[in-house]
Design a protein around this motif. Structure first.
Motif, mmCIF file in Angstrom:
data_model
loop_
_atom_site.group_PDB
_atom_site.id
_atom_site.type_symbol
_atom_site.label_atom_id
_atom_site.label_comp_id
_atom_site.label_asym_id
_atom_site.label_seq_id
_atom_site.Cartn_x
_atom_site.Cartn_y
_atom_site.Cartn_z
ATOM 1 N N UNK A 152 0.806 -1.217 0.000
ATOM 2 C CA UNK A 152 0.000 0.000 0.000
ATOM 3 C C UNK A 152 0.845 1.276 0.000
ATOM 4 N N UNK A 153 2.114 1.173 0.372
ATOM 5 C CA UNK A 153 3.015 2.324 0.222
ATOM 6 C C UNK A 153 3.479 2.484 -1.218
ATOM 7 N N UNK A 154 3.540 1.359 -1.945
ATOM 8 C CA UNK A 154 4.058 1.358 -3.317
ATOM 9 C C UNK A 154 2.965 1.562 -4.359
ATOM 10 N N UNK A 155 1.807 1.058 -4.079
ATOM 11 C CA UNK A 155 0.710 1.070 -5.044
ATOM 12 C C UNK A 155 0.207 2.491 -5.296
ATOM 13 N N UNK A 156 0.246 2.897 -6.543
ATOM 14 C CA UNK A 156 -0.176 4.236 -6.950
ATOM 15 C C UNK A 156 -1.200 4.123 -8.084
ATOM 16 N N UNK A 157 -2.001 5.174 -8.296
ATOM 17 C CA UNK A 157 -2.944 5.156 -9.420
ATOM 18 C C UNK A 157 -2.227 4.852 -10.734
ATOM 19 N N UNK A 158 -2.838 4.002 -11.536
ATOM 20 C CA UNK A 158 -2.246 3.616 -12.812
ATOM 21 C C UNK A 158 -1.433 2.340 -12.751
ATOM 22 N N UNK A 159 -1.207 1.815 -11.526
ATOM 23 C CA UNK A 159 -0.453 0.572 -11.352
ATOM 24 C C UNK A 159 -1.411 -0.524 -10.909
ATOM 25 N N UNK A 160 -1.313 -1.691 -11.526
ATOM 26 C CA UNK A 160 -2.188 -2.807 -11.153
ATOM 27 C C UNK A 160 -1.810 -3.349 -9.783
ATOM 28 N N UNK A 161 -2.822 -3.609 -8.979
ATOM 29 C CA UNK A 161 -2.603 -4.171 -7.652
ATOM 30 C C UNK A 161 -1.877 -5.507 -7.753
ATOM 31 N N UNK A 162 -2.246 -6.329 -8.730
ATOM 32 C CA UNK A 162 -1.622 -7.644 -8.883
ATOM 33 C C UNK A 162 -0.136 -7.532 -9.189
ATOM 34 N N UNK A 163 0.262 -6.477 -9.923
ATOM 35 C CA UNK A 163 1.685 -6.278 -10.225
ATOM 36 C C UNK A 163 2.472 -5.935 -8.956
ATOM 37 N N UNK A 164 1.858 -5.178 -8.056
ATOM 38 C CA UNK A 164 2.524 -4.823 -6.802
ATOM 39 C C UNK A 164 2.672 -6.058 -5.911
ATOM 40 N N UNK A 165 1.659 -6.931 -5.928
ATOM 41 C CA UNK A 165 1.730 -8.176 -5.161
ATOM 42 C C UNK A 165 2.881 -9.032 -5.672
ATOM 43 N N UNK A 166 2.985 -9.119 -6.982
ATOM 44 C CA UNK A 166 4.064 -9.904 -7.585
ATOM 45 C C UNK A 166 5.426 -9.339 -7.186
ATOM 46 N N UNK A 167 5.560 -8.035 -7.199
ATOM 47 C CA UNK A 167 6.826 -7.391 -6.832
ATOM 48 C C UNK A 167 7.172 -7.667 -5.369
ATOM 49 N N UNK A 168 6.162 -7.624 -4.498
ATOM 50 C CA UNK A 168 6.391 -7.901 -3.072
ATOM 51 C C UNK A 168 6.902 -9.324 -2.875
ATOM 52 N N UNK A 169 6.332 -10.264 -3.623
ATOM 53 C CA UNK A 169 6.782 -11.651 -3.532
ATOM 54 C C UNK A 169 8.225 -11.774 -4.009
ATOM 55 N N UNK A 170 8.560 -11.123 -5.108
ATOM 56 C CA UNK A 170 9.912 -11.209 -5.664
ATOM 57 C C UNK A 170 10.954 -10.591 -4.741
ATOM 58 N N UNK A 171 10.549 -9.614 -3.938
ATOM 59 C CA UNK A 171 11.460 -8.976 -2.985
ATOM 60 C C UNK A 171 11.559 -9.750 -1.670
ATOM 61 N N UNK A 172 10.799 -10.819 -1.551
ATOM 62 C CA UNK A 172 10.876 -11.661 -0.368
ATOM 63 C C UNK A 172 10.098 -11.167 0.826
ATOM 64 N N UNK A 173 9.114 -10.298 0.603
ATOM 65 C CA UNK A 173 8.346 -9.740 1.713
ATOM 66 C C UNK A 173 7.199 -10.629 2.177
ATOM 67 N N UNK A 174 6.739 -11.541 1.318
ATOM 68 C CA UNK A 174 5.538 -12.298 1.667
ATOM 69 C C UNK A 174 5.859 -13.514 2.526
ATOM 70 N N UNK A 175 4.824 -14.004 3.221
ATOM 71 C CA UNK A 175 4.911 -15.268 3.937
ATOM 72 C C UNK A 175 5.058 -16.387 2.899
ATOM 73 N N UNK A 176 5.480 -17.604 3.340
ATOM 74 C CA UNK A 176 5.580 -18.723 2.388
ATOM 75 C C UNK A 176 4.303 -18.901 1.573
ATOM 76 N N UNK A 177 3.142 -18.721 2.201
ATOM 77 C CA UNK A 177 1.870 -18.680 1.489
ATOM 78 C C UNK A 177 1.394 -17.231 1.495
ATOM 79 N N UNK A 178 1.495 -16.512 0.358
ATOM 80 C CA UNK A 178 1.120 -15.092 0.320
ATOM 81 C C UNK A 178 -0.307 -14.820 0.781
ATOM 82 N N UNK A 179 -1.149 -15.840 0.788
ATOM 83 C CA UNK A 179 -2.518 -15.638 1.269
ATOM 84 C C UNK A 179 -2.547 -15.314 2.758
#
Length: 457
Positions: free
Chosen positions: A264-291
């Motif tokens: 929610x700090x990264x997500x800005x108008x014009x950016x897809x929410x799903x793309x931000x989720x993917x980026x968070x996973x790639x940076x290692x921020x998510x739990x083993x199960x992102x859900x």
């Protein structure tokens, strides 16, 4: 939370590694005056003769810091040999956090022995299916020592090593699973301290939680779990200190997920929410199960831990959560042979793809509508957990906050916690800083390990 324009704020840009314990009620042998002397661990009771020998030996030695520490202890043999007491560590879980913690401990051990007068010894390491019971002097995984994982056997090995050296045992659970939490009570009853970032014990079934706390109180072995809320941030320690000092906490509210904070700090108008989720996973921020992140389960667990800390008898299911996981992925399972986290991100990307029709692209469309509404009102979206002490309730939800609200000031993957109490009113106590990542989580656990070391001085 009302009146938060000018809070009392503690900011942390790095994770402190304190050398003094914020919980003086259980600093090891020195603080356990109610336990019979013959039951104290760490060689604290060797009889009057040994104590007298130690005192005479200390009087003959130069009064260095090390000599003074020896004079305060009662083991003549150990002091005569110039040895420091040893904290024997069993590591359960050897993933990102476990390996990072190992690196931090190995790097800091020589300096800590010099400054505190206590050695760190890695006695055992357990992965999910195999473990290694290590000889003295080990500083990492040893394939030659591999055997099937057995957490009860591991605990006994570490406790026996501590008993042999006259030191102390601590088991560090770096996993996110229920299995190790089931053994905490046994470890504590055996006299081993337990430190963990694992939220399962603090947020799991209340009867199990009570048994763990009772075992700690019975033996004096410490259950340390600062890193379960806020990673490396000091959240639980200061809260415990306020309560013990007589303050009356009215509410606790905060952003307790580094993953969702980043999103929610990264997500800005014009950016897809799903793309931000993917980026968070790639940076290692998510739990083993992102859900666990998107569904709010991670925050739900942390809020449950906070509520229990304040004194509420509450179960995880008592905390309502508004999930951010699309309905079609609520009961989704990864394809055989694929890592859950990677497969989940692929599934989210597929849902957001226009090739799958309007029904599936609605996931991004609905989230974008929420963001646009908040922007139009000069507000931000934040995923927040809250405990209302007076009402005896807790909740987790996606909320809107003015852009001058403290929750709007978070950056990157910050966590922020606001405590309103009898003393902190009308301005709450606010703690803010990094709330995700292996390094800060390991540092939070390491601070608990050092609390135990300080109790052995």
């Amino acid at each position: 939370m009302a009146n938060m324009a000018a809070p009392c704020r503690l900011r942390f840009s790095t994770v402190p590694l304190p050398t003094r314990s914020p919980a003086p009620w259980s600093l090891g042998v020195k603080g356990r005056t109610s336990i019979d002397a013959t039951s104290l661990r760490g060689g604290a009771s060797r009889g009057v003769g040994a104590a007298a020998c130690a005192a005479m030996l200390a009087a003959c030695l130069p009064r260095t810091a090390a000599a003074q520490r020896c004079a305060a202890r009662t083991s003549y043999t150990r002091c005569a040999a110039g040895d420091a007491p040893t904290l024997h560590v069993g590591l359960v879980g050897y993933g990102l956090v476990g390996q990072e913690l190992m690196k931090q401990m190995v790097a800091a051990a020589p300096k800590l022995e010099e400054q505190i007068g206590v050695k760190l010894e890695i006695a055992a390491i357990s992965k999910s299916k195999v473990m290694a019971l290590l000889p003295p002097g080990s500083d990492g995984w040893d394939e030659s020592k591999e055997e099937p994982a057995d957490l009860e056997k591991l605990g006994k090995y570490v406790v026996d090593a501590a008993a042999s050296s006259g030191g102390r045992a601590i088991i560090v659970d770096n996993t996110a699973s229920d299995g190790p939490a089931e053994v905490y009570e046994a470890w504590l009853l055996a006299g081993a301290d337990v430190a963990t970032p694992n939220k399962r014990a603090g947020s799991g079934p209340f009867p199990r939680y009570e048994k763990i706390m009772a075992a700690s109180q019975k033996t004096g072995a410490r259950f340390l779990y600062e890193a379960t809320v806020g990673a490396g941030l000091p959240v639980l320690g200061p809260l415990q200190a306020l309560l013990r000092a007589g303050d009356e906490v009215e509410s606790v509210e905060g952003i307790f997920s580094g993953t969702l904070s980043y999103i929610f700090n990264t997500w800005k108008p014009g950016v897809k929410f799903s793309d931000v989720v993917k980026e968070a996973k790639e940076k290692g921020f998510t739990e083993p199960d992102p859900r666990d992140d998107l569904g709010g389960t991670d925050v739900q667990r942390k809020v449950t831990i906070l509520a229990r800390e304040i004194g509420l008898t509450i179960e995880l299911d008592d905390v309502p959560v508004k999930s951010l996981v699309p309905d079609k992925l609520q009961s989704w399972e990864p394809p055989s042979g694929k890592k859950l986290g990677d497969a989940f991100v692929e599934a989210v990307s597929m849902l957001a793809s226009p090739h799958f029709g309007q029904e599936l692209t609605a996931y991004d469309d609905e989230m974008d509508a929420l963001l646009q509404e908040a922007e139009a009102a000069n507000e931000v979206l934040r995923f927040v957990g809250a405990v209302d002490v007076k009402a005896g309730k807790a909740s987790v939800k996606l909320g809107r906050y003015p852009k001058d609200h403290p929750f709007a000031s978070t950056q990157f993957a910050d966590n922020i916690c606001a405590v309103s109490s009898k003393w902190y009113t009308p301005r709450p106590l606010v703690v803010q800083g990094p709330g995700a990542g292996a390094a800060v989580t390991a540092a939070g656990v390491f601070s608990n390990v050092m609390e135990v070391m300080n109790g052995m001085r």
